[in-house]
Design a protein around this motif. Sequence first.
Motif, PDB file in Angstrom:
ATOM      1  N   ARG A   1      27.972 -10.542 -43.011  1.00 43.52           N
ATOM      2  CA  ARG A   1      27.220  -9.670 -42.748  1.00 43.52           C
ATOM      3  C   ARG A   1      25.883  -9.637 -43.574  1.00 43.52           C
ATOM      4  O   ARG A   1      24.549  -9.839 -43.234  1.00 43.52           O
ATOM      5  CB  ARG A   1      27.419  -8.110 -42.524  1.00 43.52           C
TER       6      ARG A   1
ATOM      7  N   SER B   1      22.295 -10.994 -42.949  1.00 46.60           N
ATOM      8  CA  SER B   1      20.977 -10.314 -43.021  1.00 46.60           C
ATOM      9  C   SER B   1      20.073 -11.095 -44.045  1.00 46.60           C
ATOM     10  O   SER B   1      18.767 -11.096 -43.665  1.00 46.60           O
ATOM     11  CB  SER B   1      21.453  -9.017 -43.639  1.00 46.60           C
TER      12      SER B   1
ATOM     13  N   THR C   1      24.098   2.242 -34.050  1.00 43.23           N
ATOM     14  CA  THR C   1      23.303   1.141 -34.028  1.00 43.23           C
ATOM     15  C   THR C   1      23.848   0.533 -35.217  1.00 43.23           C
ATOM     16  O   THR C   1      23.242  -0.349 -36.074  1.00 43.23           O
ATOM     17  CB  THR C   1      21.868   1.500 -34.422  1.00 43.23           C
ATOM     18  N   GLY C   2      25.255   0.842 -35.837  1.00 43.75           N
ATOM     19  CA  GLY C   2      25.756   0.044 -37.025  1.00 43.75           C
ATOM     20  C   GLY C   2      25.878   0.976 -38.074  1.00 43.75           C
ATOM     21  O   GLY C   2      25.276   1.986 -38.143  1.00 43.75           O
ATOM     22  N   PRO C   3      26.150   0.579 -39.280  1.00 43.77           N
ATOM     23  CA  PRO C   3      26.841  -1.014 -39.368  1.00 43.77           C
ATOM     24  C   PRO C   3      28.353  -1.251 -39.002  1.00 43.77           C
ATOM     25  O   PRO C   3      28.766  -2.134 -38.947  1.00 43.77           O
ATOM     26  CB  PRO C   3      26.707  -1.195 -40.729  1.00 43.77           C
TER      27      PRO C   3
ATOM     28  N   TRP D   1      28.897   1.153 -32.755  1.00 47.79           N
ATOM     29  CA  TRP D   1      27.733   0.604 -31.679  1.00 47.79           C
ATOM     30  C   TRP D   1      27.944   0.960 -30.383  1.00 47.79           C
ATOM     31  O   TRP D   1      29.038   1.416 -30.039  1.00 47.79           O
ATOM     32  CB  TRP D   1      27.883  -1.159 -31.890  1.00 47.79           C
TER      33      TRP D   1
ATOM     34  N   GLN E   1      20.957  -5.742 -29.850  1.00 45.13           N
ATOM     35  CA  GLN E   1      19.536  -5.492 -30.559  1.00 45.13           C
ATOM     36  C   GLN E   1      19.905  -6.075 -31.943  1.00 45.13           C
ATOM     37  O   GLN E   1      18.815  -6.935 -32.333  1.00 45.13           O
ATOM     38  CB  GLN E   1      19.124  -4.063 -30.301  1.00 45.13           C
ATOM     39  N   ALA E   2      20.978  -5.589 -32.536  1.00 43.24           N
ATOM     40  CA  ALA E   2      21.184  -5.967 -34.162  1.00 43.24           C
ATOM     41  C   ALA E   2      21.403  -7.388 -34.209  1.00 43.24           C
ATOM     42  O   ALA E   2      21.113  -8.019 -35.134  1.00 43.24           O
ATOM     43  CB  ALA E   2      22.132  -4.918 -34.536  1.00 43.24           C
TER      44      ALA E   2
ATOM     45  N   LYS F   1      18.294  -9.426 -33.811  1.00 41.62           N
ATOM     46  CA  LYS F   1      17.470  -9.154 -34.822  1.00 41.62           C
ATOM     47  C   LYS F   1      17.961 -10.200 -36.016  1.00 41.62           C
ATOM     48  O   LYS F   1      16.872 -10.430 -36.820  1.00 41.62           O
ATOM     49  CB  LYS F   1      17.558  -7.661 -35.418  1.00 41.62           C
ATOM     50  N   GLN F   2      18.978 -10.575 -36.193  1.00 44.02           N
ATOM     51  CA  GLN F   2      19.488 -11.437 -37.320  1.00 44.02           C
ATOM     52  C   GLN F   2      18.582 -12.696 -37.090  1.00 44.02           C
ATOM     53  O   GLN F   2      18.611 -13.535 -38.353  1.00 44.02           O
ATOM     54  CB  GLN F   2      20.899 -11.829 -37.171  1.00 44.02           C
TER      55      GLN F   2
ATOM     56  N   ARG G   1      15.443  -1.315 -27.160  1.00 44.78           N
ATOM     57  CA  ARG G   1      16.800  -0.752 -27.612  1.00 44.78           C
ATOM     58  C   ARG G   1      17.771  -0.514 -26.237  1.00 44.78           C
ATOM     59  O   ARG G   1      18.756  -0.532 -26.623  1.00 44.78           O
ATOM     60  CB  ARG G   1      16.252   0.766 -28.107  1.00 44.78           C
TER      61      ARG G   1
END
Length: 284
Positions: free
Chosen positions: A143, A147, A190-192, A195, A202-203, A206-207, A214
Amino acid sequence: MKEPLVPLVPMSHTAHIRSHRKPRRSASTLAMRAGVAGGVLGTLAVAGASGSANAAEPVTQTLELPTLTADLAAQAAQSADATQQAAANYQLQAERDAAAAKAAKQAKADLAEAKKKAAEAKKKAQEAARKEAAARASRSAERTTLSTTADAGSTTTTTTTTSAPSGGSVATVIGFLKAQVGDAYVMGGTGPNAWDCSGLVQAAFKQVGVDLPRVSQDQSTVGTEVSMSNLQPGDILYWGAKGSAYHVGVYIGNGQYLDAANPSKGVVIQDLSGYPATGAVRVL
C-alpha cells in the motif's frame, strides 16, 4: 563244787586297736555274686547273638497315629480355608497391582501423546500467526509503495474521469485491489481497512491518478462502455441499470472480479459466472 580257775593270759599291747584288714567274704557270697555276673554276661551274649542275626534283615515298624478328634478336624479345616483365602487375597492383590501398573503406563503414554499434539498445535498456530503477520506487513508495504507511485504520477499527469496514464496503470490498480482482500465491508467505508464497493473502486483508480465519482450510480457512467464478451483486466463492472447501478467491482481476468461484496464476505475475489454483471465501462 568250785569251778577250776582259768589262768589269765596277758593281752597284747595292740589288742585294743581295730584291725585294718577287710573281713573275709564267705564262700556262699562269692558264689552268689559269680552266678549273677554269669547270668548278666549270658544275657548280653544272647542279645548280641540275636542282634547279629537280625542285622541282615531290615526291620519294618508300623506306627499308628491317634485318630483326630472332631475339634482337631474342625481346626484343620479352618486352617485350610484360611490358607486358601489368603492365597486368593494375594492373587487378587497381584491382579490389582498389575492393572494399576498397566493403567499408569497407559496414562503416561496418553499424557505424552497429548503433550506432543499440543506442541504440534502450538507450533502450527505460531506458524500461522507468523505468516499472517508477514502477509499484513507485505500488504502494508504494498500500500505504501502504491501510494508513493500514485503521488509521483499525479505530479506529471492530468487526471480526468475518462482518461488515465498508460503502461502499468492496470497492474497497479489490480495490485492495490488484491492487497485489500480480507478487509471488512462497511457501508460508506473508504479504507484503509474497511470499504464499501464504490469506495474500494474509487481508491484503486486513485492510485494511478484517475479520479472517479464516489457512488456506484455515477461510476457506471464514466469511461467507455464495453460489452461483457470483450472484457479486459481493469474494466469496471456494474450491476443494475447504467446510471442507477447498485453495485460495482473490477474485472481482474480469467473470468474473475474483485469487489467489496457485503458484510459477511468483505473484500473478496469471485467468479463472474456466479454473479454476472449487467455491464462494464473502461477508463484505462
